[in-house]
Design an enzyme around this catalytic site. Structure first.
Site, PDB file in Angstrom:
ATOM      1  N   ASP A 265      35.946  42.393  38.198  1.00 42.12           N
ATOM      2  CA  ASP A 265      35.892  43.575  38.310  1.00 42.12           C
ATOM      3  C   ASP A 265      34.423  43.818  38.849  1.00 42.12           C
ATOM      4  O   ASP A 265      33.425  42.977  38.371  1.00 42.12           O
ATOM      5  CB  ASP A 265      36.267  44.538  37.423  1.00 42.12           C
ATOM      6  CG  ASP A 265      36.441  45.915  38.002  1.00 42.12           C
ATOM      7  OD1 ASP A 265      36.119  46.301  38.981  1.00 42.12           O
ATOM      8  OD2 ASP A 265      37.158  46.694  37.341  1.00 42.12           O
TER       9      ASP A 265
HETATM   10  C1  BGC Z   1      37.041  49.495  39.252  1.00 39.55           C
HETATM   11  C2  BGC Z   1      37.900  48.862  40.229  1.00 39.55           C
HETATM   12  C3  BGC Z   1      37.522  48.924  41.712  1.00 39.55           C
HETATM   13  C4  BGC Z   1      35.981  48.454  41.755  1.00 39.55           C
HETATM   14  C5  BGC Z   1      35.707  48.586  43.428  1.00 39.55           C
HETATM   15  C6  BGC Z   1      35.415  49.282  39.603  1.00 39.55           C
HETATM   16  O1  BGC Z   1      34.791  50.015  38.968  1.00 39.55           O
HETATM   17  O2  BGC Z   1      37.329  49.231  38.117  1.00 39.55           O
HETATM   18  O3  BGC Z   1      39.355  49.116  39.992  1.00 39.55           O
HETATM   19  O4  BGC Z   1      38.446  48.201  42.489  1.00 39.55           O
HETATM   20  O5  BGC Z   1      35.221  49.262  41.020  1.00 39.55           O
HETATM   21  O6  BGC Z   1      35.382  49.675  43.632  1.00 39.55           O
END
Ligand code: BGC
Length: 753
Positions: A265
């Site tokens: 993530d």
């Molecule tokens: C989120 C993810 C997301 C990523 C990119 C993170 O803060 O937890 O779900 O895909 O950001 O935007």
């Protein structure tokens, strides 16, 4: 960590044996390996630098291919219910003209359809739009279990039940990948709270993990063939997910046979050696761990280059399975297209849940000539906001627009905002306009209240729009409580006193506390954040053009404190600590250096969240502990009644099939979602009162009867045996319960396994 190598190897052998034994010899995961010969040749030609270049972000939403060998970059996009607009550094929108996407109903709304077909179509439509934008991977579906009623991402996630979440995840995965875009299952695993999500150590026993939290991931990997998995921000049993060898290497790759790639993530990578050995392929974003530091680790002998090769191989498997969209083809037409908008519309039609219709206020009576629509949630759009899952939608039909359009010239529709609505951007209240509130707890505004009451008094009926908004339910934080915000309780009471012909529509992603509102709302509808056609579908339900057919994918507790994590005192725990993502990207925007950010992150507190309720999540808890709820899991009324005939049960090989006649007793076509639960009789193992095993959505014309068959594999009844560290099937008697909701069982039958 409690697990033995022998059991891991045994499970892996069993998985291989099953794959070999079935008629289709190649599992969806094994199909990813068909290019391994070619891939190995490519790896042999690559320098260490080239390999490592593939293992970290190139931009916010891409990672490098092998330019020298003509291998394209990997392009990612958020998900899960709309292809995200094109962003530059710091997630700043680039302002493109053709990147407006379809806004599909959010996760809990999709799950409320209880429709495998809709989940497939949703995935397929996302996959189609992904390709129009030249993307290879959708960051979604988001399939964590909704453990907490206050969860900031409840609206993104599917269900509190692993079987419902698993079935829908499998279909979404197949749909998207068959349309040509890989999914990235997120957030693996046990990312069930936003509070301290970047540092919290989730403590859960192996049985709870296997039976509840890992199930949707397991199914989407093994049956759906998911090509990418995103390790979550949090720790599980002491290790960050991005370096959790038990989750990533032993379970995901070892037991489930995953052959694809993992990507952390955003901001969720925390080490070089830990992440390298703990199963991470790509650091997102940055290269401080999987850049020069990784090269140095190999060069000084700390890390075998074969570990790097394995990561490159997994990435290339996805690269070969997903055909890159040529640059001159991508982004040449608008992302949102009529055929994908149609999918958003169909899902919205099936997701709306009629919670209550006590005095038959719905559908709207033919003699209603003047409707007062009250509450800002009737006009606030829901596509944008909520951080990563926000969608720049091509259009969005608000509830008020939908109602006005359907009402036509014959019916007068008036509107009053009723309350000020909390507005927040990046964790702080934004500049406030006249209808914005500084806090969800702001009381009713006397002037807006008086206007609403006056309008209600002069109308034939009132449609009150309550619920939350995307500043209240959002990634990065959990709600403080599930209270209705903005003084809505006082407003509904005041409205009801002057006009009891009220229908309340709740616009929210998660559950709310309805104890106060209930007596003043003879009819209640859960309207969700229902995508770009949400307003159209809602009006069709309210006016009775179609019957409501959604069912709750989670429980509405009577009060927050009744829910398992609160009742066992395991949440909220330590609320301190800022959100990792928000922090990283806000500091970027406000001019802090990378080093300062990294230092801050390294010093984050280490709060703990112990899942003391174990397997008793959601309705499993409420039913087993006999705690009354407001609206039960699976609940949802229709404008017709359905009659369930007696059950007959057959057990053939590994499958139990249950058949019965289902009759539509009403005067209009309607869908019913038939649900099958299993109760173990005389089990020696701790079990919930009953558990969902199968379900189906059936369309019946007025008066029509159909024979329905619900099936599930006997192996689904196995439990995780903590002594042997493996699945065990306890023989014995079971009761099969079939009905319209978890608390509305119509027929039962007993059998033995
Ligand atoms: C989120 C993810 C997301 C990523 C990119 C993170 O803060 O937890 O779900 O895909 O950001 O935007």
């Amino acid at each position: 960590m409690k697990h033995s190598l022998t059991s891991t190897i045994l499970s892996a052998i069993m998985a291989t044996a099953i794959a070999v034994g079935c008629s289709n010899p190649m599992s969806p995961q094994d199909r990813l390996t068909v290019n391994d010969g070619k891939i190995n040749e490519i790896i042999a030609q690559m320098t260490l630098e080239e390999k490592v270049e593939m293992l970290h972000s190139k931009t916010n939403m891409s990672s490098e291919g092998v330019p020298r060998l003509g291998i394209q970059d990997i392009k990612y996009t958020d998900g899960p219910f709309g292809i995200r607009e094109e962003n530059g550094d710091g997630f700043r929108p680039l302002g493109w003209k053709l990147d407006s996407a379809t806004y599909f109903p959010t996760g809990s709304a999709l799950a409320a359809t209880w429709s495998k077909e809709m989940a497939y179509k949703n995935g397929w439509a996302m996959g189609k739009e992904g390709r129009l934008r030249g993307k290879d991977i959708i960051l979604g579906p988001a399939i964590n279990i909704q453990r907490l009623p206050v969860g900031g991402r409840t609206y993104e996630y599917l269900s509190e039940d692993p079987v419902l979440a698993a079935r829908l995840s499998v279909e979404y995965t197949k749909g998207s990948q068959e349309a040509g875009t890989a999914v990235c299952l997120k957030h693996y695993a046990l990312n069930n709270q936003e509070t301290n999500r970047g540092s919290v150590n989730v403590i859960a026993d192996e049985r709870t993990m296997r039976e509840i939290y890992l199930k949707p991931f397991e199914a989407a990997v093994k049956e759906g063939g998911a090509m990418c998995v995103m390790p979550a921000y949090n720790k599980v049993n002491g290790y960050y997910c991005s370096e959790n060898a038990h989750l990533n290497n032993e379970i995901l790759r070892g037991e489930w046979g995953f052959k694809g790639m993992t990507v952390s993530d955003w901001g969720g990578t925390h080490s070089t050696m830990g992440a390298a050995l703990g199963g991470l392929c790509v650091q997102m974003t940055g290269d401080n761990y999987f850049g020069q530091a990784l090269i140095d680790s190999v060069r000084n002998g700390a890390l075998d280059e074969a570990v790097v090769d394995a990561k490159v191989r997994e990435i290339l498997r996805l690269r070969f399975a997903i055909e890159p969209v040529p640059e001159d083809v991508a982004n040449t037409v608008m992302t949102s297209q009529p055929e994908t908008q149609q999918v958003a519309y169909e899902i919205a039609q099936k997701s709306i849940v009629l919670l209550k219709n006590e005095t038959g206020n719905l559908p709207i009576a033919k003699d209603v000539k003047k409707i007062a629509v009250i509450g800002q949630n009737a006009v606030l759009t829901t596509a944008a906001g909520g951080i990563g899952a926000g969608v720049k939608t091509l259009y969005e039909v608000s509830p008020l627009e939908g109602i006005r359009k359907r009402a036509g010239d014959e019916i007068e529709v008036t509107y009053a905002p009723g309350y000020r609505s909390y507005k927040m951007s990046w964790g702080t209240p934004g500049p406030l306009g006249p209808l914005d509130a500084a806090s969800p707890d702001d009381p009713a505004d006397p002037e807006l209240l008086a206007e609403a009451v006056e309008m209600a008094r002069n109308a034939d009926m009132v449609i009150f729009f309550g619920g939350t908004n995307k500043s209240i339910e959002t990634e990065g934080s959990d709600r403080k409580n599930i209270d209705l915000p903005h003084g809505q309780n006082d407003i509904i009471k005041a409205i009801y006193e002057v006009n009891p012909n009220v229908v309340t529509v709740l616009i929210s992603g998660g559950p709310t506390d309805l104890r106060f509102l209930e007596p003043y709302s003879p009819a209640i509808v859960q309207g969700w954040w229902n995508g770009m056609e949400g307003g159209t579908a809602l009006a069709e339900v309210l006016f009775g053009d179609i019957a409501p057919s959604g069912k709750l994918p989670f429980t509405f507790p009577l009060k927050l404190e009744d829910s398992p994590a609160y009742a066992t005192g395991s949440f909220p725990g330590n609320r301190s600590g800022e959100d990792l993502f928000t922090l990283m990207y806000r500091l970027d925007a406000t001019g802090y250096t990378r080093e300062q950010i990294q230092e801050y992150i390294a010093n984050l507190p280490d709060p703990v969240s112990e899942y003391k309720e174990g397997i008793l999540v959601g309705y499993r808890w409420f039913e087993t502990k006999e705690v009354p709820v407001m609206y039960a899991f699976g609940h949802g009324l229709s404008y017709v009644d359905f009659e369930y005939g007696a059950l007959s049960c057959r057990q053939k090989k590994d499958k139990i099939s249950v058949s019965f006649d289902l009759k539509n007793l009403g005067e209009m076509e309607a869908d019913e979602v038939a649900q099958l639960y299993v109760r173990r009789i005389d089990s020696k193992v701790e079990r919930p009162l009953k558990e969902l095993e199968a379900f189906d959505r059936i369309t019946l014309k007025a008066g029509e009867t159909k024979t329905v068959t619900l099936e599930f594999p006997v192996s689904e009844l196995a439990h995780w045996d903590t002594d042997t560290n493996g699945w065990a099937l306890e023989p014995g008697k079971i009761e099969i319960l079939v009905g319209s909701a978890s608390d509305d069982i119509r027929q039962t039958i007993q059998t033995e396994i």
